[in-house]
Write an enzyme that holds these catalytic residues in place. Structure first.
Site, PDB file in Angstrom:
ATOM      1  N   ASP A  50      56.296  45.017  10.580  1.00 28.47           N
ATOM      2  CA  ASP A  50      57.524  44.661  11.407  1.00 28.47           C
ATOM      3  C   ASP A  50      58.626  44.266  10.876  1.00 28.47           C
ATOM      4  O   ASP A  50      58.772  43.351  11.411  1.00 28.47           O
ATOM      5  CB  ASP A  50      57.217  45.442  12.968  1.00 28.47           C
ATOM      6  N   GLU A  70      54.690  44.276  -1.494  1.00 24.65           N
ATOM      7  CA  GLU A  70      54.860  43.450  -0.932  1.00 24.65           C
ATOM      8  C   GLU A  70      55.869  42.197  -1.970  1.00 24.65           C
ATOM      9  O   GLU A  70      56.002  41.819  -1.699  1.00 24.65           O
ATOM     10  CB  GLU A  70      53.726  42.330  -0.852  1.00 24.65           C
TER      11      GLU A  70
END
Length: 271
Positions: free
Chosen positions: A78, A147
């Site tokens: 999140d 990522e």
């Protein structure tokens, strides 16, 4: 909110959940990630509730089906919450061990875990996928590890992904960062079965799998865990690396900038 409805003698099965929709029927537990306003991203409440549900499943379920929404399976951490904490001066990220334990339970628990993927699975969402015994998806599903775009690495995802597809392919998926489609994911070994109607595919698999006994499944999963203990062995390294990268101020700053301006790290703000 979701409620488990089975075995009324057990008070544990009457718990309501804020981030999940849960149904337990005939020893099949369906867990739907339900954070529609947050792209089904992972927060502390979701992790806590997953651990509670899976604890019940250890005794009361022989099959666990994990789903998201038709548009988003799970989009990972999140970032909104990370950005808010960074703004409040918090640099150290959340403890990664509880989430790793969720994935470890899906991978090693005494039940068959099935990921039913529709829509987008990204970052930590791939952790849920790779942790499951069987992965089914619709043809329109996509899979990505984003990522590295933010100087992060999928530290806790990689032990599960390597176990699923091998080190070389896991490295490639991590480096590419762009989404791959269902057929590509199947060719890499991340997905086991693809169908235009994944709901029908899931129903067909459950017809057969529900005939298996809890005892047999427990023996099978237990023996597999003895043959391959890599997830437990690599856990300390994964947790340490995750804590390191999510405590880097420059990385957190890039996440905060992305959330507040929409600009990726290589872009000018507002461009």
């Amino acid at each position: 909110m979701g409620v488990i409805n089975s075995a009324p003698h057990s008070a544990m099965l009457q718990q309501s959940y804020e981030t999940l929709k849960v149904k337990l029927e005939d020893e099949i537990c369906t867990i739907q990630i339900h954070r529609p306003d947050a792209n089904n991203s992972i927060n502390e409440m979701l992790i806590e509730e997953f651990l509670a549900v899976l604890a019940v499943c250890e005794e009361h379920a022989k099959i666990v089906v994990l789903e998201g929404s038709p548009e988003v399976f799970c989009f990972g951490a999140d970032f909104d919450n990370i950005s808010k904490e960074f703004s409040a001066g918090k640099v150290k990220g959340q403890d990664p061990e509880p989430l790793y334990n969720v994935w470890l339970k899906l991978a090693t628990g005494p039940y068959i875990s099935i990921a039913h993927v529709r829509g987008k699975a990204n970052a930590g969402g791939i952790g849920f996928v790779a942790a499951c015994d069987i992965v089914l998806c619709e043809e329109a599903a996509t899979f990505s590890l984003s990522e590295l775009l933010f100087d992060l690495i999928p530290a806790c995802v990689l032990p599960f992904l390597i176990r699923k597809v091998g080190a070389s392919k896991a490295n490639t998926i991590s480096l590419v960062t762009q989404p791959i489609d269902a057929k590509q994911a199947q060719s890499l070994g991340l997905v086991d079965m693809v169908d235009g109607n994944s709901q029908s595919l899931l129903r067909r698999q459950l017809v057969r799998l529900r005939r298996l006994s809890k005892v047999g499944i427990r023996h099978q999963k237990g023996y597999m865990n003895q043959l391959d203990d890599s997830l437990v062995k690599h856990m300390p390294k994964a947790l340490a690396k995750n804590e390191e990268i999510f405590s880097e101020p420059s990385t957190l700053s890039k996440i905060h900038r992305y959330i507040t301006t929409g600009a990726f790290p290589w872009e000018k703000s507002g461009s």
